[in-house]
Design an enzyme around this catalytic site. Structure first.
Site, mmCIF file in Angstrom:
data_model
loop_
_atom_site.group_PDB
_atom_site.id
_atom_site.type_symbol
_atom_site.label_atom_id
_atom_site.label_comp_id
_atom_site.label_asym_id
_atom_site.label_seq_id
_atom_site.Cartn_x
_atom_site.Cartn_y
_atom_site.Cartn_z
ATOM 1 N NE ARG A 24 -72.081 -6.715 126.526
ATOM 2 C CZ ARG A 24 -72.883 -6.796 127.584
ATOM 3 N NH1 ARG A 24 -73.160 -5.727 128.276
ATOM 4 N NH2 ARG A 24 -73.414 -7.945 127.910
ATOM 5 N NE ARG A 28 -76.476 0.342 127.607
ATOM 6 C CZ ARG A 28 -76.985 -0.017 128.781
ATOM 7 N NH1 ARG A 28 -78.061 0.588 129.246
ATOM 8 N NH2 ARG A 28 -76.421 -0.975 129.490
ATOM 9 N NE ARG A 37 -80.235 -0.440 123.227
ATOM 10 C CZ ARG A 37 -81.386 -0.210 123.833
ATOM 11 N NH1 ARG A 37 -82.072 0.885 123.559
ATOM 12 N NH2 ARG A 37 -81.867 -1.087 124.706
ATOM 13 C CG ASP A 74 -77.339 -10.602 124.694
ATOM 14 O OD1 ASP A 74 -76.583 -9.719 125.106
ATOM 15 O OD2 ASP A 74 -77.880 -11.432 125.445
ATOM 16 C CE1 TYR A 151 -78.409 -13.001 132.654
ATOM 17 C CE2 TYR A 151 -76.726 -14.571 131.970
ATOM 18 C CZ TYR A 151 -77.077 -13.326 132.455
ATOM 19 O OH TYR A 151 -76.099 -12.410 132.761
#
Ligand code: 1CP
Length: 343
Positions: A24, A28, A37, A74, A151
């Site tokens: 990552r 963020r 973003r 992703d 998921y």
């Protein structure tokens, strides 16, 4: 000999200092990521706009000079390419339409259709292959079938993967058909990333830790082995990193069982244990606890040195045990790098 240290470690060389990147690394915790973003509008638009996805991939390379860049995308793009609805709820995370019945499964697209949705990702890879510094290795990736299935079955992230375990118990044929579909799609997706310029691929099995006994072999090891073999048959010499997170003692023997060049470990095992039990099989990637990049200080420096030292007797790629969190301090990444590179 290549000047790419990550490729050298994957080929089995012991390097001091070890090559380093962090999971990552485009994320963020970086103000420049947040700005790009915002420009993209939302997370999925960022993933599907090649110029912007390439830009955020490059940001941590410019700031820190990591030895590898990981494609910005992703793991949930594959379900979407198979026909699942996918959206992100701000502050909560991903949501997908669920697969719990044969009819849900029958409505999915064939694996060979995934390129239609995923072709912008291949364009991102092509841009990166052109723009990265010559010493920086480009890593492509996908989720492992079990993790992606958790998921798709639950329609969201789950603490214990309960819905996926329930489907496995109640309708094993349907569960296995779903894993097969994801496996086929993943082979095509990763192969296209390699054709576009990815030099290494990493398979993220974030929820492998909840598979017990024979389920671990059948649903974590075997799909990863199948993907690895198919990719290596098609792209001889391609290095593969497998990351079955939370495998614990089952990390031992996984290089051979999966056929992977590198096993990435989380911080549920110590680096000392991994040096004894995992590194004899090949390159190890990991495993600094990610919370240390939030707290920083002398503990970060000492723990970083401990990981480097413990794994210095064999091929090692320095990384975290899991992705860097949004509350991490970007300055702490410099502190970690100085501790690794001897500053
Ligand atoms: O708000 C934002 O900007 C979105 C946060 C985010 C980011 C930065 C998500 C949503 N995905 C990503 C990028 C991403 N995801 C990368 C890019 C490359 C890099 O590492 O820099 C990678 C490799 C992933 C992989 C990924 N996505 C995994 C496997 C690794 C892991 O962390 O265990 C998983 C499980 C996902 C699903 C996902 N995507 C995003 C979130 C918040 C989640 C987790 C959902 C959950 O279960 O709670």
């Amino acid at each position: 000999m290549t000047n790419k240290t990550l490729l050298r470690a994957l080929a089995g060389e012991t390097l001091s200092p070890p090559p380093v990147w962090i999971m990552r690394q485009a994320g963020r915790y970086l103000p420049e990521y947040k700005a790009t973003r915002a420009e993209a509008g939302d997370f999925l638009s960022l993933c599907y706009t090649p110029d912007l996805a390439a830009e955020v991939t490059l940001q941590p390379i410019r700031r820190y000079g990591f030895d590898a860049a990981i494609l910005f995308a992703d793991i949930l793009l594959v379900p979407q390419a198979l026909g699942a609805d996918l959206w992100f709820v701000t502050g909560e995370g991903p949501r997908l339409s669920t697969i719990t019945t044969q009819a849900d499964f029958d409505a999915l697209k064939p694996a060979s259709d995934v390129h239609e949705t995923l072709s912008p990702v291949y364009e991102t890879v092509r841009i990166l292959a052109r723009e990265l510094p010559s010493e920086t290795t480009l890593i492509g990736f996908a989720g492992a079938p079990w993790t992606v299935a958790t998921y798709m079955i639950a329609g969201q992230g789950t603490p214990d993967q309960g819905p996926a375990h329930a489907l496995k118990a109640e309708n094993r044929a349907l569960f296995e058909a779903l894993l097969d579909r994801i496996t086929e799609a993943t082979i095509l997706y990763l192969s296209a990333q390699v054709e576009a310029g990815a030099e290494v691929v990493k398979i993220f099995d974030s929820w492998a830790g909840s598979l017990e006994g024979d389920d671990f072999r059948r649903y974590a090891v075997e799909p990863a082995a199948r993907i690895t073999k198919a990719l290596k048959d098609k792209h001889p010499g391609l290095p593969v990193i497998a990351f079955p997170r939370g495998a614990g003692e089952k990390y031992e023997g996984l290089h051979a069982a999966i056929g992977a060049d590198c096993i990435a470990i989380d911080d549920g095992v110590t680096a000392d244990w991994a040096a004894k039990h995992v590194q004899p099989g090949g390159c190890v990637q990991g495993n600094l606890p990610n919370h240390l990049l939030v707290t920083g200080g002398q503990e970060l420096v000492a723990e970083t040195r401990k990981v480097v030292e413990a794994l210095s007797g064999g091929p090692h790629i320095f990384n975290l045990g899991h992705g860097i969190t949004p509350d991490a301090d970007p300055e702490n990444v410099h502190l970690m790098l100085n501790a690794i590179r001897g500053g």
